[in-house]
Design a protein around this motif. Structure first.
Motif, mmCIF file in Angstrom:
data_model
loop_
_atom_site.group_PDB
_atom_site.id
_atom_site.type_symbol
_atom_site.label_atom_id
_atom_site.label_comp_id
_atom_site.label_asym_id
_atom_site.label_seq_id
_atom_site.Cartn_x
_atom_site.Cartn_y
_atom_site.Cartn_z
ATOM 1 N N ARG A 10 7.031 18.439 -1.691
ATOM 2 C CA ARG A 10 8.284 18.711 -2.403
ATOM 3 C C ARG A 10 9.375 19.125 -1.419
ATOM 4 N NH1 ARG A 10 6.317 21.870 -5.883
ATOM 5 N NH2 ARG A 10 6.580 23.826 -4.756
ATOM 6 N N ASN A 11 9.038 20.038 -0.485
ATOM 7 C CA ASN A 11 10.026 20.485 0.506
ATOM 8 C C ASN A 11 10.465 19.339 1.407
ATOM 9 O OD1 ASN A 11 9.947 23.075 -0.525
ATOM 10 N ND2 ASN A 11 8.482 23.819 0.990
ATOM 11 N N ASP A 12 9.539 18.480 1.804
ATOM 12 C CA ASP A 12 9.883 17.309 2.620
ATOM 13 C C ASP A 12 10.829 16.382 1.867
ATOM 14 O OD1 ASP A 12 8.325 18.221 4.709
ATOM 15 O OD2 ASP A 12 6.656 16.840 4.313
ATOM 16 N N MET A 13 10.522 16.130 0.587
ATOM 17 C CA MET A 13 11.357 15.244 -0.227
ATOM 18 C C MET A 13 12.777 15.804 -0.328
ATOM 19 S SD MET A 13 10.903 14.140 -4.230
ATOM 20 C CE MET A 13 11.327 15.766 -4.840
ATOM 21 N N GLY A 72 17.846 15.687 -0.405
ATOM 22 C CA GLY A 72 18.748 16.649 -1.014
ATOM 23 C C GLY A 72 18.586 16.717 -2.526
ATOM 24 N N GLN A 73 17.532 16.103 -3.045
ATOM 25 C CA GLN A 73 17.333 16.035 -4.489
ATOM 26 C C GLN A 73 15.899 16.371 -4.866
ATOM 27 O OE1 GLN A 73 18.947 12.518 -6.410
ATOM 28 N NE2 GLN A 73 20.084 12.023 -4.547
ATOM 29 N N MET A 74 15.719 16.722 -6.145
ATOM 30 C CA MET A 74 14.392 16.998 -6.702
ATOM 31 C C MET A 74 14.040 15.911 -7.719
ATOM 32 S SD MET A 74 12.828 20.069 -5.929
ATOM 33 C CE MET A 74 12.049 20.547 -7.443
ATOM 34 N N LEU A 115 0.855 -1.177 0.000
ATOM 35 C CA LEU A 115 0.000 0.000 0.000
ATOM 36 C C LEU A 115 0.892 1.229 0.000
ATOM 37 C CD1 LEU A 115 -2.625 -1.044 2.679
ATOM 38 C CD2 LEU A 115 -2.857 -1.135 0.189
ATOM 39 N N PHE A 116 0.521 2.221 -0.785
ATOM 40 C CA PHE A 116 1.351 3.420 -0.857
ATOM 41 C C PHE A 116 0.479 4.641 -1.066
ATOM 42 C CE2 PHE A 116 1.009 1.676 -5.111
ATOM 43 C CZ PHE A 116 0.711 2.783 -5.898
ATOM 44 N N GLN A 117 1.051 5.779 -0.735
ATOM 45 C CA GLN A 117 0.398 7.055 -0.961
ATOM 46 C C GLN A 117 1.222 7.799 -1.997
ATOM 47 O OE1 GLN A 117 0.327 9.685 2.414
ATOM 48 N NE2 GLN A 117 -1.046 11.117 1.429
ATOM 49 N N GLU A 118 0.583 8.212 -3.052
ATOM 50 C CA GLU A 118 1.262 8.965 -4.102
ATOM 51 C C GLU A 118 1.089 10.459 -3.848
ATOM 52 O OE1 GLU A 118 1.303 9.336 -8.969
ATOM 53 O OE2 GLU A 118 -0.248 8.159 -7.997
ATOM 54 N N LEU A 119 2.200 11.181 -3.876
ATOM 55 C CA LEU A 119 2.170 12.629 -3.694
ATOM 56 C C LEU A 119 2.731 13.281 -4.952
ATOM 57 C CD1 LEU A 119 3.612 12.789 -0.069
ATOM 58 C CD2 LEU A 119 1.217 12.923 -0.755
ATOM 59 N N ASN A 120 2.065 14.312 -5.418
ATOM 60 C CA ASN A 120 2.506 15.048 -6.599
ATOM 61 C C ASN A 120 3.383 16.202 -6.129
ATOM 62 O OD1 ASN A 120 2.827 16.710 -8.804
ATOM 63 N ND2 ASN A 120 0.732 16.477 -9.529
ATOM 64 N N VAL A 121 4.685 16.014 -6.181
ATOM 65 C CA VAL A 121 5.599 17.037 -5.667
ATOM 66 C C VAL A 121 5.658 18.267 -6.567
ATOM 67 C CG1 VAL A 121 6.989 15.441 -4.297
ATOM 68 C CG2 VAL A 121 7.625 15.901 -6.672
ATOM 69 N N ALA A 122 5.145 18.170 -7.786
ATOM 70 C CA ALA A 122 5.077 19.346 -8.657
ATOM 71 C C ALA A 122 3.976 20.295 -8.178
ATOM 72 C CB ALA A 122 4.827 18.928 -10.097
#
Length: 59
Positions: A24-27, A32-34, A11-18
């Motif tokens: 995005r900031n958490d990732m 340290g990467q985008m 099971l997973f949660q998909e997040l749209n970092v765009a």
């Protein structure tokens, strides 16, 4: 990535970092990467589709 995780029954949660600035900031703060895909399993982060690393952290 989604197909791989689904086939494994994960099971997973998909997040749209765009579109999601907080995600995005958490990732970036954790990796340290985008780069996408990025997968968090517990406190481990895997950047890119690395089947070997995914297999290890999922077992």
């Amino acid at each position: 990535m989604k197909e791989f995780l689904s086939k494994k029954g994960v099971l997973f949660q998909e997040l749209n970092v765009a579109a999601d600035e907080k995600a995005r900031n958490d990732m970036v703060s954790h990796t340290g990467q985008m780069a996408v895909p990025t997968v968090a399993v517990g406190n481990q982060y895997i950047v890119g589709f690395d089947r070997e690393k995914l297999e290890k952290v999922l077992h």
